[in-house]
Design a protein around this motif. Structure first.
Motif, PDB file in Angstrom:
ATOM      1  N   GLU A 135      47.376  47.862  49.055  1.00 20.76           N
ATOM      2  CA  GLU A 135      47.879  48.949  47.913  1.00 20.76           C
ATOM      3  C   GLU A 135      48.766  49.630  48.325  1.00 20.76           C
ATOM      4  OE1 GLU A 135      46.990  48.372  44.942  1.00 20.76           O
ATOM      5  OE2 GLU A 135      45.265  46.931  45.295  1.00 20.76           O
TER       6      GLU A 135
ATOM      7  N   GLY B 259      51.925  47.922  48.024  1.00 20.22           N
ATOM      8  CA  GLY B 259      52.041  47.418  46.571  1.00 20.22           C
ATOM      9  C   GLY B 259      52.940  48.578  45.629  1.00 20.22           C
TER      10      GLY B 259
ATOM     11  N   ALA C 113      56.030  48.388  43.719  1.00 21.57           N
ATOM     12  CA  ALA C 113      55.937  48.062  42.432  1.00 21.57           C
ATOM     13  C   ALA C 113      56.518  49.464  41.516  1.00 21.57           C
ATOM     14  CB  ALA C 113      54.582  47.988  42.027  1.00 21.57           C
TER      15      ALA C 113
ATOM     16  N   ALA D 248      46.623  50.808  41.236  1.00 17.00           N
ATOM     17  CA  ALA D 248      46.267  50.530  42.443  1.00 17.00           C
ATOM     18  C   ALA D 248      44.718  51.122  42.840  1.00 17.00           C
ATOM     19  CB  ALA D 248      47.295  51.110  43.044  1.00 17.00           C
TER      20      ALA D 248
ATOM     21  N   ASN E 108      39.740  45.087  44.644  1.00 20.55           N
ATOM     22  CA  ASN E 108      39.915  44.214  45.683  1.00 20.55           C
ATOM     23  C   ASN E 108      38.744  44.100  46.637  1.00 20.55           C
ATOM     24  OD1 ASN E 108      41.048  43.195  47.953  1.00 20.55           O
ATOM     25  ND2 ASN E 108      42.828  44.243  47.848  1.00 20.55           N
TER      26      ASN E 108
ATOM     27  N   GLU F 171      43.759  38.609  39.595  1.00 19.07           N
ATOM     28  CA  GLU F 171      44.803  39.354  38.494  1.00 19.07           C
ATOM     29  C   GLU F 171      44.118  39.276  37.080  1.00 19.07           C
ATOM     30  OE1 GLU F 171      47.044  40.813  39.152  1.00 19.07           O
ATOM     31  OE2 GLU F 171      47.063  40.701  41.617  1.00 19.07           O
TER      32      GLU F 171
ATOM     33  N   TYR G 234      52.292  41.044  41.504  1.00 18.53           N
ATOM     34  CA  TYR G 234      51.080  41.140  42.217  1.00 18.53           C
ATOM     35  C   TYR G 234      50.242  39.807  42.615  1.00 18.53           C
ATOM     36  CZ  TYR G 234      51.075  46.287  42.835  1.00 18.53           C
ATOM     37  OH  TYR G 234      51.195  47.701  43.344  1.00 18.53           O
TER      38      TYR G 234
ATOM     39  N   TYR H 165      52.697  38.699  45.106  1.00 18.53           N
ATOM     40  CA  TYR H 165      52.560  39.436  46.208  1.00 18.53           C
ATOM     41  C   TYR H 165      51.051  39.264  47.153  1.00 18.53           C
ATOM     42  CZ  TYR H 165      51.452  44.110  48.594  1.00 18.53           C
ATOM     43  OH  TYR H 165      51.096  44.831  49.646  1.00 18.53           O
ATOM     44  N   ALA H 166      50.091  39.169  46.357  1.00 22.59           N
ATOM     45  CA  ALA H 166      48.649  38.941  46.887  1.00 22.59           C
ATOM     46  C   ALA H 166      48.851  37.845  47.715  1.00 22.59           C
ATOM     47  CB  ALA H 166      47.800  38.876  45.917  1.00 22.59           C
TER      48      ALA H 166
END
Length: 143
Positions: free
Chosen positions: A15, A18, A22, A45, A52, A85, A118, A121-122
């Protein structure tokens, strides 16, 4: 399987990185004031961090039960990112629309764009995290 401490390290590092990526991207892409972008990204986040932890715990228990390991193949990593997501999108859509005073459709488009960011990114972050912090049970191959 990952420990609670490792899961917390994973969630927080995911996070923080991110947010740093972001916030300026969202402000630029959606023509948001910096403060609105920051509030939106940080609130998302925060919710995402909780999601998460819960999601990865459930996912790992499912993998352990059905596959006998938490080691992820490339295809499992793709599905892991997509389903994460989708769940986050369902959770965050109404609060984003409310806070920014935009329609659900506009919030959906904004959230979808952030979700795509994301998701990629993830995928990259989780691959790198598993390489940096591998579990002893894993052998070379799919991790």
């Amino acid at each position: 399987m990952r420990t609670t401490r490792d899961r917390i390290r994973h969630a927080i590092s995911f996070e923080l990185i991110g947010i740093l990526l972001a916030t300026p991207l969202a402000a630029f892409a959606f023509h948001l004031e910096g403060g609105d972008s920051m509030v939106n990204v940080i609130a998302s986040a925060t919710v995402a961090m909780l999601w998460n932890y819960i999601y990865n715990l459930m996912f790992d228990h499912g993998m352990q039960r059905f596959r006998g390991t938490t080691e992820k193949t490339k295809l499992i990593r793709v599905f892991h990112a997509i389903f994460f997501e989708i769940g986050l999108l369902a959770i965050m859509l109404p609060p984003i629309a409310w806070y920014l005073q935009i329609s659900l459709l506009d919030a959906f488009i904004m959230d979808l764009a952030l979700a795509i960011f994301y998701m990629i990114y993830a995928l990259v972050f989780n691959w790198a995290y598993d390489r940096i912090f591998p579990l002893p049970e894993w052998t070379e191959g799919n991790a």
